[in-house]
Design an enzyme around this catalytic site. Structure first.
Site, short mmCIF file in Angstrom:
data_model
loop_
_atom_site.label_atom_id
_atom_site.label_comp_id
_atom_site.label_asym_id
_atom_site.label_seq_id
_atom_site.Cartn_x
_atom_site.Cartn_y
_atom_site.Cartn_z
N SER A 76 17.42 -41.22 -95.66
CA SER A 76 17.89 -41.66 -94.35
C SER A 76 19.36 -42.02 -94.36
O SER A 76 20.09 -41.76 -93.40
CB SER A 76 17.06 -42.86 -93.86
N HIS A 130 20.64 -47.21 -93.44
CA HIS A 130 21.12 -46.42 -92.30
C HIS A 130 22.55 -46.78 -91.95
O HIS A 130 23.41 -45.89 -91.78
CB HIS A 130 20.23 -46.67 -91.08
#
Length: 387
Positions: A195, A247
């Site tokens: 991610s 993230h």
């Protein structure tokens, strides 16, 4: 996403100051024609930017899928656990029980052994390589499927436009940047997944839009669309059990790298090696604008400073939560539907029997474990006891 890439058929190519030199004309006649005729645009087959065949991103996708299969092979749930899901169909590759891993994947023990991001092992064991290895592991089928589909749609387009020599380092460095920020704030859980690298690609798309602003036709629509996509993806990170610090770290790293690696020459500057035969440049313009150089220098400085400082803090055992009382809300926002507070319990374990006391509400419970070494099952029981 509404992005307009300059091509040979673009109306913006009228800005290219290119003229044809007529045959059999003397210097005086040539100068007269040069000032009297408007600039001629290149023929329709002129391509100012090369289109790259995408092969690196598909290879990355295949590698992630193959590694997940390998992880399930090493996990060998039927041999190491009494409770597996899909054992009749998948055999050795059966998943851990859905109560232990609802994403349909391996155990946390297997992920730790194969390179998951574990801060204790990074700091105390000096296993810095886990910042890199964790981005190639996934917690389950749903996890790897979602990440690889996102990479397919975002990564292929970027590789076609900028080539593997730029997108490859950007993907890897963004993944490491996401792991680094995660390790500074997520101290008691392991972390895996691509991610951070994927958010790095989104960050690079945003910085590429800003640095190459003059090349876009629908600037505002493109910017708003991209910001909406980024906001929706970051909003998912406020859910529990999602590492939003990875993230955010990947996004910032990708944004800075985009300012360095994804610069485009401006219209008015012509690459003579790609110009059609018979055309010449009437006046040569600068390849890049001043603001592009400024963004490049500042981004490179911030990037190097961030990595050096982050690694120094991590290796010295710095805990970001101890110095930032509100930062935990960046990764999880409590609501009536879920709690972000990690349950803590005092335990006494005799074989498969577990006596547990919640430290917050002082409730007691006795449980029989299906696997005495299953730390995830113990944590789930603690969460229920403290709820």
């Amino acid at each position: 996403m509404g992005r307009k890439t300059p091509s040979g058929n673009s109306s913006s190519e009228s800005d290219l100051e290119i003229k044809v030199q007529p045959r059999n004309s003397g210097p005086e006649e040539h100068d007269q024609r040069l000032h009297s005729r408007p600039p001629q645009i290149p023929p329709p087959n002129y391509q100012p930017y090369k289109k790259w065949p995408p092969w690196l991103v598909p290879i990355i996708i295949i590698v992630n899928i193959v590694l997940f299969i390998f992880v399930m092979y090493v996990n060998d749930c039927p041999h190491n656990s009494n409770n597996c899901f899909g054992i009749d169909f998948f055999g050795r590759y059966a998943f851990q029980d859905v109560h232990e891993n609802p994403l349909l994947g391996p155990s946390t023990t297997t992920l730790q052994k194969l390179g998951a991001l574990d801060v204790n092992k990074v700091v105390e064991g000096k296993q810095i390589w886990r910042l890199f290895s964790c981005m190639w592991l996934h917690a389950g089928v749903f996890h790897v499927a979602a990440n690889m589909l996102s990479l397919l749609f975002v990564g292929i387009r970027l590789e076609q436009e900028f080539g593997f020599l730029r997108i490859g380092p950007l993907y890897v460095l963004a993944g490491v940047g996401g792991s680094l920020l995660s390790a500074l704030f997520v101290r008691k859980k392991i972390s895996v997944g691509a991610s951070g690298a994927l958010f790095g690609l989104l960050g690079a798309m945003l910085s590429e839009l800003i640095t190459n602003w003059t090349l876009y036709e629908n600037k505002l629509a493109t910017l708003l669309t991209l910001l909406l996509i980024i906001a929706l993806n970051l909003a998912v990170g406020i859910l529990p059990h999602v590492d939003n610090f990875a993230h955010l770290g990947g996004f910032v790293t990708g944004f800075l790298l985009g300012c360095v690696l994804l610069l485009r020459p401006q219209f008015g500057w012509v690459n003579l090696n790609k110009a059609p035969p018979g055309y010449f440049v009437a006046s040569k313009k600068s390849k890049y604008k001043i603001y592009q150089y400024i963004l490049l220098m500042f981004s490179l400085a911030f990037l190097l400073t961030g990595f050096i400082l982050g690694l120094a803090l991590l290796t010295n055992g710095w805990d970001g939560n101890a110095h930032c009382s509100w930062c935990h809300y960046l990764s999880c926002v409590p609501t009536p539907l879920w709690s972000c507070t990690e349950a803590r319990c005092a335990t006494i374990q005799l074989g498969n029997q577990l006596n547990m006391t919640c430290t917050s509400n002082h409730k007691n419970g006795t449980y029989m474990l299906t696997n005495p070494n299953n730390t995830f099952e113990i944590q789930m029981l603690c969460s229920k006891l403290c709820k």
